[in-house]
Every structure is written in C-alpha cells, then in structure tokens.
Design a protein around this motif. Structure first.
Motif, mmCIF file in Angstrom:
data_model
loop_
_atom_site.group_PDB
_atom_site.id
_atom_site.type_symbol
_atom_site.label_atom_id
_atom_site.label_comp_id
_atom_site.label_asym_id
_atom_site.label_seq_id
_atom_site.Cartn_x
_atom_site.Cartn_y
_atom_site.Cartn_z
ATOM 1 N N ALA A 1 -6.520 -76.523 -3.858
ATOM 2 C CA ALA A 1 -7.453 -75.570 -3.303
ATOM 3 C C ALA A 1 -6.925 -74.148 -3.457
ATOM 4 N N ALA A 2 -7.842 -73.212 -3.684
ATOM 5 C CA ALA A 2 -7.454 -71.816 -3.859
ATOM 6 C C ALA A 2 -6.932 -71.243 -2.546
ATOM 7 N N SER A 3 -6.006 -70.297 -2.656
ATOM 8 C CA SER A 3 -5.524 -69.594 -1.475
ATOM 9 C C SER A 3 -6.547 -68.556 -1.043
ATOM 10 N N TRP A 4 -6.384 -68.082 0.188
ATOM 11 C CA TRP A 4 -7.238 -66.987 0.655
ATOM 12 C C TRP A 4 -7.059 -65.782 -0.248
ATOM 13 N N TRP A 5 -5.833 -65.540 -0.695
ATOM 14 C CA TRP A 5 -5.565 -64.391 -1.560
ATOM 15 C C TRP A 5 -6.450 -64.391 -2.800
ATOM 16 N N LEU A 6 -6.484 -65.532 -3.500
ATOM 17 C CA LEU A 6 -7.232 -65.576 -4.762
ATOM 18 C C LEU A 6 -8.721 -65.414 -4.512
ATOM 19 N N SER A 7 -9.235 -66.055 -3.482
ATOM 20 C CA SER A 7 -10.662 -65.919 -3.182
ATOM 21 C C SER A 7 -11.019 -64.459 -2.917
ATOM 22 N N GLU A 8 -10.181 -63.774 -2.145
ATOM 23 C CA GLU A 8 -10.445 -62.371 -1.838
ATOM 24 C C GLU A 8 -10.327 -61.504 -3.089
ATOM 25 N N ALA A 9 -9.321 -61.779 -3.926
ATOM 26 C CA ALA A 9 -9.129 -60.969 -5.132
ATOM 27 C C ALA A 9 -10.307 -61.102 -6.080
ATOM 28 N N ALA B 1 -4.177 -68.205 -10.389
ATOM 29 C CA ALA B 1 -4.610 -69.377 -9.626
ATOM 30 C C ALA B 1 -3.453 -70.265 -9.190
ATOM 31 N N GLY B 2 -2.284 -70.096 -9.789
ATOM 32 C CA GLY B 2 -1.142 -70.925 -9.446
ATOM 33 C C GLY B 2 -0.291 -70.314 -8.356
ATOM 34 N N ALA B 3 1.026 -70.485 -8.491
ATOM 35 C CA ALA B 3 1.944 -70.039 -7.446
ATOM 36 C C ALA B 3 1.867 -68.536 -7.200
ATOM 37 N N SER B 4 1.584 -67.754 -8.243
ATOM 38 C CA SER B 4 1.560 -66.298 -8.074
ATOM 39 C C SER B 4 0.498 -65.861 -7.073
ATOM 40 N N GLY B 5 -0.627 -66.539 -7.062
ATOM 41 C CA GLY B 5 -1.700 -66.191 -6.143
ATOM 42 C C GLY B 5 -1.630 -66.901 -4.813
ATOM 43 N N HIS C 1 -0.635 -57.608 -2.181
ATOM 44 C CA HIS C 1 -1.643 -58.664 -2.293
ATOM 45 C C HIS C 1 -1.327 -59.403 -3.597
ATOM 46 N N PRO C 2 -0.737 -60.594 -3.518
ATOM 47 C CA PRO C 2 -0.218 -61.214 -4.741
ATOM 48 C C PRO C 2 -1.284 -61.546 -5.775
ATOM 49 N N ALA C 3 -2.448 -61.994 -5.338
ATOM 50 C CA ALA C 3 -3.483 -62.339 -6.309
ATOM 51 C C ALA C 3 -4.078 -61.084 -6.944
ATOM 52 N N ARG C 4 -4.243 -60.025 -6.175
ATOM 53 C CA ARG C 4 -4.712 -58.775 -6.778
ATOM 54 C C ARG C 4 -3.693 -58.249 -7.787
ATOM 55 N N LEU C 5 -2.402 -58.398 -7.473
ATOM 56 C CA LEU C 5 -1.378 -57.978 -8.432
ATOM 57 C C LEU C 5 -1.460 -58.813 -9.704
ATOM 58 N N ALA C 6 -1.616 -60.123 -9.572
ATOM 59 C CA ALA C 6 -1.735 -60.977 -10.752
ATOM 60 C C ALA C 6 -2.945 -60.586 -11.589
ATOM 61 N N ARG C 7 -4.041 -60.279 -10.931
ATOM 62 C CA ARG C 7 -5.250 -59.894 -11.674
ATOM 63 C C ARG C 7 -5.072 -58.529 -12.341
ATOM 64 N N ALA C 8 -4.321 -57.628 -11.697
ATOM 65 C CA ALA C 8 -4.034 -56.338 -12.320
ATOM 66 C C ALA C 8 -3.140 -56.516 -13.541
ATOM 67 N N LEU C 9 -2.179 -57.423 -13.471
ATOM 68 C CA LEU C 9 -1.335 -57.714 -14.621
ATOM 69 C C LEU C 9 -2.158 -58.326 -15.748
ATOM 70 N N ARG C 10 -3.101 -59.182 -15.400
ATOM 71 C CA ARG C 10 -3.996 -59.757 -16.409
ATOM 72 C C ARG C 10 -4.748 -58.663 -17.139
ATOM 73 N N ALA C 11 -5.316 -57.703 -16.392
ATOM 74 C CA ALA C 11 -6.061 -56.608 -17.017
ATOM 75 C C ALA C 11 -5.149 -55.778 -17.907
ATOM 76 N N ALA C 12 -3.911 -55.553 -17.457
ATOM 77 C CA ALA C 12 -2.971 -54.772 -18.255
ATOM 78 C C ALA C 12 -2.594 -55.510 -19.537
ATOM 79 N N GLY D 1 -8.039 -68.884 6.406
ATOM 80 C CA GLY D 1 -7.712 -69.775 5.299
ATOM 81 C C GLY D 1 -6.364 -70.434 5.495
ATOM 82 N N ARG D 2 -6.212 -71.621 4.929
ATOM 83 C CA ARG D 2 -4.953 -72.376 4.949
ATOM 84 C C ARG D 2 -4.730 -72.930 3.551
#
Length: 475
Positions: free
Chosen positions: A9-17, A73-77, A193-204, A355-356
C-alpha cells in the motif's frame, strides 16, 4: 538475477505528493529492444541521484532508468523524511573503521546535506525542506546510559560541537513530554517530504536527458553476447554496457549480495493536522525526535501541523522474501507506533490518523550502506541504508556513478566502497536467530518503559549481539 515485484500500500507521503502534482503521468513502460551505455534499475533516491550524477559528469552518456512502479513508490516515498549524515553515528563508525575513516564518512554526510539543500533550493518545488536539527531523547531510566555514552564519545572524538547535550528543561524547551528525561541535539539534521523530493528528482532526471520507463520491472539480468548485460522486461529488453542495481531490498535474494544484507521492516502513522496540540506541547520548531531504544521510535512534524510517529521494530524477512505481508501490513508493529505516540506525546494521542504504512528496510551486516560491483565489474550495486537513507543516497549515488565510470576518486576510495562487510549466518539461522533477538530486545525495552524487570531469558538473548560485537537495532 530476478527482481522483486510489488510495493504494498502507498504511504501517505506518496498519495499527497501525487495529489500535489496534479496531472503528472507515468513515463511509458519500456517496449522493444533498447540499448544504453548505462542502465539503472530503480527509481528511488539512489537510482535518481546516480542518474543525475552520471549526466552531470558525462552529458553525452546515454542513461536509461527503469522503475517497476512509479518513481518514489518504494522505500524513498515511505521514509520519515529525516535527513542527516553520520555525526549521529560517529562513535559507532569509529569503532568500526577507526576515527579517521569515521570522520571521512561524516564529512561526506555533511557534503550530502549541503548538496540536497542546494538541489531543493533550485528545483522549483516545495518539498517541505526544514532545517531544525535532530533530538535524541532518553524516555526511560534505562536509556540514560545510551545518551551519556553518545555525548561522551563525541567529546572524545573531537566532535562536541556536532552533538549538544541537553538537560530535561532544555529538552522541554523543544518539546514537552512527561517521559522525556534528557537529550542530545544534532544540529545538522533537516526534514523533508520524501515523496515530493523523489518526484522532484524524477523531474530533474527527465530534464537532464535520462531516458525513464516506469511500470517496467526487471524480470532477469544476464550477460549478453557483446560484453555487456541484458535486462529482460515484460515488453522488451534493455541492453547496456554497465548496469546499476538500485532496488535496495530487492537485491537481497541475489546470492552474491544477500549474505551481507538482510531485511527488517519499519512502520509509521501520520496524523491529521493538529497545530494547536503541537503548540500546547511546545513543539513548534522543525526539530525531529527519536528515543534511545534499540528499536527506536522516530517522530517529526510537518509544516501543516501533522505528526509522523514510526517504529523501527517491524518483523524480519526470511532471506530475500521481502514481499511477505509482515513487511507492509503487520498489525503488531502498527500498534507499537500508536503506543509510541500515546506514550511519548500523549497530548497528540487522540488526533485522528490520516494514514498508516510499513515497508522493508535493507540492513547491512554492520548497519551502514555499501556500494560495490559484482564479479566482472559490469554490474554495480548498493544497499544497506539500514533505515537511514535520504542523506546517504546522495553519497551512494556518487559512489555508483564513479564505479560505473571506472573512476578512482574520493567516493570509490571511501569506506562506503572499500570496507569489508562481515557475512551473516545462512538461512534459516539468520532468520531464526534475528527474530529471537528482536523479540527479546522488544520485551526488554517494553519492560524498561514500564519500570519493571524483563524475564531472565529475554535479557540473556538480548545480550547476545553485544557478546559477538554485533549491532541489532541502534545501540
């Protein structure tokens, strides 16, 4: 080599990001037969930092990254988003590799902290970066000794300015809790915010010219007939001169890697916003908090007034079976996170939970990350973050880029690449022994918090790691 699939299941972080991104669409899955100079497997922090480093150093180098799900979606988020290097671990590092090498690793952690802050400043996205330091607290009389030892060791190593001993009153000035006794503050730490950071790295990475394919799991990795490697995927294949494995726990099943790594699990909950309750507790700064247990509780607040509470006490995986439900859906671990919130921050205990989630943690035999190559040198790998990966993933990304480019530099010469990792026992001894020790330590620490004496058998089993100079948990 066969890859692991599925992320739970997705973390709260990823859903919010993803909600904050709006209409961002996954990159197309890889289709057909594709060739690249470097293929990276894994779209989390490690894979993305590696890709960015390679393109920065060699703008002409064709780099293709595949991710089995979507980036983040994995450990980073799923992490707590606590960002710090190795000053908190300097005494343990000094025992492991010696004081000089320990300082080298800690200084690289500071460089990583600065590099991540610089990326955040220029990426054009709000990733909730806050620099407030980190606080380690004693939350039971039995935890006092761990704080005393940590502070004294930092003084002995000449790093007293990296760890500030705090009294009960000084701790209460950061956050009031009926069980906080004293603390050590580490100034370098930040939160993100780990998932937002991962998504920013993806864009970069996309902007830097990395060829990205999401929803593209690696099915097999093998040598090809041209002196390189070939990765089989559901709709095609990816041939490359060099391959970087950045799938963390997904690599533990590999026979050439798994004897020095194993998988634990960590669980967390995120509350709904409660800024008024945080204000009553006096926790108005972005300082994050951990207790001094071996299987610690970790907590941090968010800019919108939420609290994340986690526990690093989840079950151990058998071998490379990191897809087991215990890694992502263990009810006992989720209850421990909720109990941790109630005990450490009782004023927030009744806050609704948003979220849990849980996830597997790649743990090395000495509790620090490692980057290396498989025999033949064509495949580089890294794992072993041991629950502490946001900052070190930048270091390891630089290590992997240097390994792929056959460079002898400060990264490949550092202990992150050169130290010897002791082998762990084979299965089933690793799982049975690790599970028994985990249960014993948990029983002892729960007894300590309840001001009672743990059963003699639990105390005896919990003492085994120290007798063999092993680290289970954090102390």
């Amino acid at each position: 080599m066969t890859a692991v699939s599925g992320t739970g299941a997705a973390s709260w972080w990823l859903s919010e990001a993803l909600a904050s991104e709006g209409e961002a669409r996954p990159a197309q899955p890889l289709a057909g037969d594709v060739r690249a100079d470097v293929a990276i497997v894994g779209g989390g922090f490690t894979g993305l930092w590696t890709a960015l480093s390679l393109r920065r150093r060699r703008p002409d180098l064709p780099v293709t990254l595949i991710e089995r799900d979507i980036c983040g979606a994995g450990a980073s988020g799923r992490s707590a988003g606590k960002v710090h290097g190795y000053w908190t671990s300097l005494p343990r590092l000094a025992r492991l590799v010696g004081p000089d090498a320990a300082w080298e690793m800690a200084r690289l952690g500071t460089r990583a902290q600065q590099a991540i802050a610089a990326f955040v400043a220029q990426c054009g996205r709000d990733v909730w970066w806050r620099e407030g330091g980190g606080l380690k607290v004693s939350a039971a009389p039995a935890q006092d000794a761990a704080l005393d030892a940590a502070a004294s060791a930092m003084v002995a190593l000449g790093a007293a300015d990296k760890a500030q001993r705090l009294s009960r009153a000084e701790v209460a000035g950061i956050c009031r809790s009926p069980v906080f006794r004293a603390g050590v503050r580490y100034p370098e730490e930040a939160t993100v915010h780990p998932a937002r950071l991962a998504r920013a790295l993806r864009a970069a990475a996309l902007e830097a010219g990395v060829n990205l394919h999401e929803h593209t799991p690696m099915l097999r990795l093998a040598d090809d007939n041209e002196g390189g490697c070939r990765i089989a995927t559901p709709q095609g294949s990816l041939a490359a001169n060099r391959v970087v494995l950045a799938t963390n726990v997904g690599q533990i099943a590999h026979g050439g890697i798994g004897r020095r790594f194993m998988a634990f699990s960590s669980y967390a909950l995120m509350t709904e916003p409660a800024p008024e309750r945080l204000a009553r507790a006096g926790w108005t700064s972005p300082t994050s908090i951990v207790d001094a247990r071996s299987f610690l509780h970790y907590a941090r607040r968010t800019p919108d007034g939420r609290v994340l509470m986690g526990t690093g006490s989840g079950p151990i995986a058998y071998g490379g079976r990191v897809e087991a439900a215990a890694m992502t859906d263990d009810a006992a671990s989720l209850r421990r996170a909720a109990r941790g919130l109630k005990r450490l921050l009782p004023g927030l205990a009744e806050t609704p939970v948003a979220g849990r989630w849980g996830g597997a943690i790649d743990v090395s035999s000495d509790r620090f990350p490692y980057a290396g190559t498989l025999p033949g040198g064509r495949v580089a790998y890294a794992l072993g973050y041991s629950g502490h990966g946001v900052n070190p993933s930048w270091i390891i990304g630089e290590c992997l880029a240097s390994l792929v480019l056959d460079m002898r530099d400060e990264f490949t010469r550092s202990p992150f690449c050169t130290r010897a990792l002791p082998a762990l026992p084979p299965e089933p001894a690793r799982y049975l022994g690790g599970s028994a020790i985990r249960s014993a330590i948990l029983a002892c620490e729960e007894a300590e918090e309840d001001d009672r004496r743990a059963p003699a058998l639990a105390r005896a089993v919990a003492a085994l790691p120290g007798m063999f100079n092993l680290t289970i948990g954090t102390r």
